[in-house]
Structure formats: C-alpha cells, structure tokens
Write a protein that holds these residues in place. Structure first.
Motif, PDB file in Angstrom:
ATOM      1  N   GLU A  88       0.830  -1.205   0.000  1.00 25.07           N
ATOM      2  CA  GLU A  88       0.000   0.000   0.000  1.00 25.07           C
ATOM      3  C   GLU A  88       0.869   1.262   0.000  1.00 25.07           C
ATOM      4  O   GLU A  88       0.565   2.223  -0.706  1.00 25.07           O
ATOM      5  N   SER A 135      -9.367   2.366  -5.954  1.00 25.44           N
ATOM      6  CA  SER A 135      -9.954   1.019  -5.971  1.00 25.44           C
ATOM      7  C   SER A 135      -8.984  -0.010  -5.407  1.00 25.44           C
ATOM      8  O   SER A 135      -9.379  -0.915  -4.668  1.00 25.44           O
ATOM      9  N   LEU A 136      -7.700   0.150  -5.773  1.00 26.95           N
ATOM     10  CA  LEU A 136      -6.689  -0.786  -5.267  1.00 26.95           C
ATOM     11  C   LEU A 136      -6.536  -0.672  -3.749  1.00 26.95           C
ATOM     12  O   LEU A 136      -6.418  -1.683  -3.051  1.00 26.95           O
ATOM     13  N   LEU A 154      -9.533  -2.391  -2.153  1.00 20.33           N
ATOM     14  CA  LEU A 154      -9.406  -3.850  -2.218  1.00 20.33           C
ATOM     15  C   LEU A 154      -8.365  -4.367  -1.217  1.00 20.33           C
ATOM     16  O   LEU A 154      -8.605  -5.373  -0.523  1.00 20.33           O
ATOM     17  N   LEU A 155      -7.218  -3.692  -1.121  1.00 22.68           N
ATOM     18  CA  LEU A 155      -6.192  -4.138  -0.175  1.00 22.68           C
ATOM     19  C   LEU A 155      -6.659  -3.976   1.267  1.00 22.68           C
ATOM     20  O   LEU A 155      -6.385  -4.822   2.127  1.00 22.68           O
ATOM     21  N   LEU A 185      -9.818  -4.098   2.297  1.00 20.25           N
ATOM     22  CA  LEU A 185     -10.800  -5.160   2.555  1.00 20.25           C
ATOM     23  C   LEU A 185     -10.116  -6.509   2.742  1.00 20.25           C
ATOM     24  O   LEU A 185     -10.526  -7.320   3.575  1.00 20.25           O
ATOM     25  N   TRP A 186      -9.065  -6.733   1.962  1.00 23.74           N
ATOM     26  CA  TRP A 186      -8.314  -7.983   2.086  1.00 23.74           C
ATOM     27  C   TRP A 186      -7.679  -8.080   3.474  1.00 23.74           C
ATOM     28  O   TRP A 186      -7.752  -9.113   4.151  1.00 23.74           O
ATOM     29  N   VAL A 217     -20.456  -6.837   1.367  1.00 23.37           N
ATOM     30  CA  VAL A 217     -20.285  -6.521  -0.054  1.00 23.37           C
ATOM     31  C   VAL A 217     -21.441  -5.652  -0.535  1.00 23.37           C
ATOM     32  O   VAL A 217     -21.225  -4.662  -1.250  1.00 23.37           O
ATOM     33  N   TRP A 265     -21.312  -1.828  -1.942  1.00 22.56           N
ATOM     34  CA  TRP A 265     -21.931  -1.486  -3.235  1.00 22.56           C
ATOM     35  C   TRP A 265     -22.941  -0.347  -3.051  1.00 22.56           C
ATOM     36  O   TRP A 265     -23.003   0.571  -3.883  1.00 22.56           O
TER      37      TRP A 265
END
Length: 109
Positions: free
Chosen positions: A36, A51-52, A55-56, A58-59, A87, A91
């Motif tokens: 990150e 977005s990346l 996603l990281l 959330l991971w 999710v 959204w």
C-alpha cells in the motif's frame, strides 16, 4: 507497607507453533501494508489507485477477522452470511456516492 505488582505475563509452556503463526500473520499484514505504501508513493491519484486501496484494505480486514476472530475455521455458510452483506453495503455506498455526485452536478451545472 508498599505493595509491588509484577506485570510480566508468561505463557507456560511456550507453544512454538502458535508463535510461528503469529509471526506469519504479522508478516503478511506488514507485506500488504508495504504494498500500500509503495502504491501510495508511485501511482498517480485516481480511481484505479483508490480502488486498489479499497481492495487491499478489505483484504487485510478479512484476513484479520479470519485469523484473530477465528472466522476462517467456521462453516462456509456462516462466512458467506457475514461477508455478503458487507459486499452489498459497500456497493450501496459506492452507488449512493455516484448518484449523489450526479445529482449535485445536475443542479450546480
């Protein structure tokens, strides 16, 4: 008479497998955080970078919950029943932000 307290806590006997697992989890989380940081300083700002990051994040959140709250060892149905609403909430937030900016741009010009 003064009372002294000893705050040293030691697990007896030390379990090398658990210690190894803790270091493994810490290493994976540190690696994701390092990725990150590299992305933050090398990639220009914009939707792909954001977005990346999401996603990281959330991971990492799922990994922390799965390891420290032991969700990883539960039944798959329970994991899906907890993860699927998250999710849909994400959204919903993205859709509301998108629609809100469209309505704002309609009224402002």
């Amino acid at each position: 008479m003064m009372e002294t307290t000893n705050n040293n806590i030691q697990v007896q006997p030390a379990d090398p497998a658990k210690i190894k697992k803790i270091w493994k989890v810490a290493g994976i989380l540190a690696l994701i955080t390092a990725v990150e940081f590299v992305i933050a300083f090398t990639v220009s700002s914009g939707m792909p970078r954001n977005s990346l990051f999401i996603l990281l994040t959330l991971w990492k959140a799922f990994y922390i919950v799965s390891e420290f709250m032991h969700l990883k060892h539960e039944h798959k149905v329970l994991i899906w029943s907890l993860g699927l609403p998250v999710v849909f909430i994400i959204w919903l937030v993205i859709a509301l932000l998108n629609e809100g900016s469209a309505i704002f741009s309609y009224f402002v010009g």
